[in-house]
Design a protein around this motif. Sequence first.
Motif, mmCIF file in Angstrom:
data_model
loop_
_atom_site.group_PDB
_atom_site.id
_atom_site.type_symbol
_atom_site.label_atom_id
_atom_site.label_comp_id
_atom_site.label_asym_id
_atom_site.label_seq_id
_atom_site.Cartn_x
_atom_site.Cartn_y
_atom_site.Cartn_z
ATOM 1 N N ALA A 241 0.652 -1.091 0.230
ATOM 2 C CA ALA A 241 0.095 0.069 -0.049
ATOM 3 C C ALA A 241 0.909 1.163 -0.058
ATOM 4 O O ALA A 241 0.504 2.373 -0.300
ATOM 5 C CB ALA A 241 -0.844 0.011 1.310
ATOM 6 N N GLY A 242 2.118 1.121 0.264
ATOM 7 C CA GLY A 242 3.041 2.246 0.491
ATOM 8 C C GLY A 242 2.841 3.028 1.682
ATOM 9 O O GLY A 242 2.942 4.328 1.860
ATOM 10 N N ASP A 243 2.187 2.517 2.720
ATOM 11 C CA ASP A 243 1.962 3.224 3.982
ATOM 12 C C ASP A 243 2.821 2.830 4.944
ATOM 13 O O ASP A 243 3.562 1.923 5.075
ATOM 14 C CB ASP A 243 0.439 2.761 4.737
ATOM 15 C CG ASP A 243 -0.723 2.778 3.513
ATOM 16 O OD1 ASP A 243 -0.608 3.676 3.060
ATOM 17 O OD2 ASP A 243 -1.779 2.217 3.677
ATOM 18 N N LEU A 244 3.128 3.900 5.978
ATOM 19 C CA LEU A 244 4.154 3.950 6.987
ATOM 20 C C LEU A 244 3.307 4.362 8.298
ATOM 21 O O LEU A 244 2.836 5.523 8.268
ATOM 22 C CB LEU A 244 5.211 4.742 6.721
ATOM 23 C CG LEU A 244 6.482 4.909 7.821
ATOM 24 C CD1 LEU A 244 6.797 3.330 8.146
ATOM 25 C CD2 LEU A 244 7.613 5.960 7.611
ATOM 26 N N THR A 245 3.390 3.632 9.323
ATOM 27 C CA THR A 245 2.928 3.702 10.468
ATOM 28 C C THR A 245 3.763 3.746 11.822
ATOM 29 O O THR A 245 4.754 2.870 11.764
ATOM 30 C CB THR A 245 1.883 2.829 10.751
ATOM 31 O OG1 THR A 245 0.823 2.842 9.862
ATOM 32 C CG2 THR A 245 1.026 3.347 12.021
ATOM 33 N N PHE A 246 3.749 4.694 12.541
ATOM 34 C CA PHE A 246 4.758 4.704 13.875
ATOM 35 C C PHE A 246 3.969 4.634 15.027
ATOM 36 O O PHE A 246 2.951 5.349 15.461
ATOM 37 C CB PHE A 246 5.525 6.231 13.811
ATOM 38 C CG PHE A 246 6.497 6.306 14.950
ATOM 39 C CD1 PHE A 246 7.602 5.113 15.297
ATOM 40 C CD2 PHE A 246 6.411 7.224 15.936
ATOM 41 C CE1 PHE A 246 8.483 5.272 16.040
ATOM 42 C CE2 PHE A 246 7.227 7.456 16.934
ATOM 43 C CZ PHE A 246 8.500 6.473 17.090
ATOM 44 N N TYR A 247 4.339 3.649 16.106
ATOM 45 C CA TYR A 247 3.869 3.364 17.142
ATOM 46 C C TYR A 247 4.930 3.780 18.142
ATOM 47 O O TYR A 247 6.031 3.422 18.354
ATOM 48 C CB TYR A 247 3.522 1.967 17.380
ATOM 49 C CG TYR A 247 2.467 1.358 16.319
ATOM 50 C CD1 TYR A 247 1.072 1.126 16.963
ATOM 51 C CD2 TYR A 247 2.668 1.021 15.095
ATOM 52 C CE1 TYR A 247 0.217 0.581 16.082
ATOM 53 C CE2 TYR A 247 1.846 0.567 14.279
ATOM 54 C CZ TYR A 247 0.632 0.239 14.698
ATOM 55 O OH TYR A 247 -0.419 -0.327 13.820
#
Length: 330
Positions: A241-247
């Motif tokens: 998806a080309g998504d980046l998430t930061f937790y």
Amino acid sequence: MALRAGLIGLGMMGRHHARVMREVTGVNLIAVADAMGDPHGVAAGLPVLASVENLIEAGIEIAVVAVPTQFHEEVAIRLAEAGVHTLVEKPIAHSVEAGQRMRKAFSERSLIGAVGHIERFNPALQQMRKRIQSGELGAVYQIATRRQGPFPARIADVGVGKDLASHDIDLTAWIAGSAYASVSGQVAMKSGRPHEDMVLVTGKLENGVNVNHVVNWLSPMKERLTTVTGEKGTFIADTMAGDLTFYANGTIDVEWESISSFRGVAEGDVTRFAFPKREPLRVEHEAFRDAVLGLESDVVTMEQGLHTLEIVEAALESAHTGETIHIPQH
């Protein structure tokens, strides 16, 4: 003047290369070749040449090699001998020895020899690497990847290690800025083919980061995830998806005693980043073009592609011997 470009290999990847080569500024696709013909209509009016020799005779300056892996060495070295800058699809070759001969052929002639490790140009991974380099994660502890999906009938000459695990090994070393120090591997062969269709790799990079890769052609669920954990939290890149998430690691105390005792870090904010999502293959071609023109470029070199193949072969050797393989430092 646009670079006179040729493409050899008109299969699934060749089809995409042809489209992008026609769209990238400064590149003019003038010739295509494939001894098996043009099943996807890639030529679009150009004659379909029969061999790399015919491609060279067309007067090309740069070339993309998208033939099956077992033919990479033969085609690429002939292009090097003709003075043609070349981008070869990953993996660089079917064996480390073949890759070494390719690297030598291009370096001796001061030609650009590049390898198509396209994941480096995925917008989610580029954003992740940039943010890690700027200190948003702090010290990196672990990089884990999962790359799973159904068996692709078009891949017949290599196993899932060289075809898919090479993506994860390359992007991991690139994100961490460190080569592999050691690897251990496990494989399975469940689909009746002569090559492995499942690979599990664990390892350690020279900078101390722990790594883990789960790769197979045996899952009905397609998955492409890269998870990087560090002192300030965790990045997760979904490269489909080309998504980046930061937790983020939180600073809020957990007052519920029965769960707080089990947590080494607190749960903080979760951020899903918004950023431009350019097609990775286009960015890869622009990097190759810039490298040929002598401009600043982050193209994947044959030296880097060769290191990736060395790690893949070490993981497969480990699966055969049961021993951890220690990688000589370059």
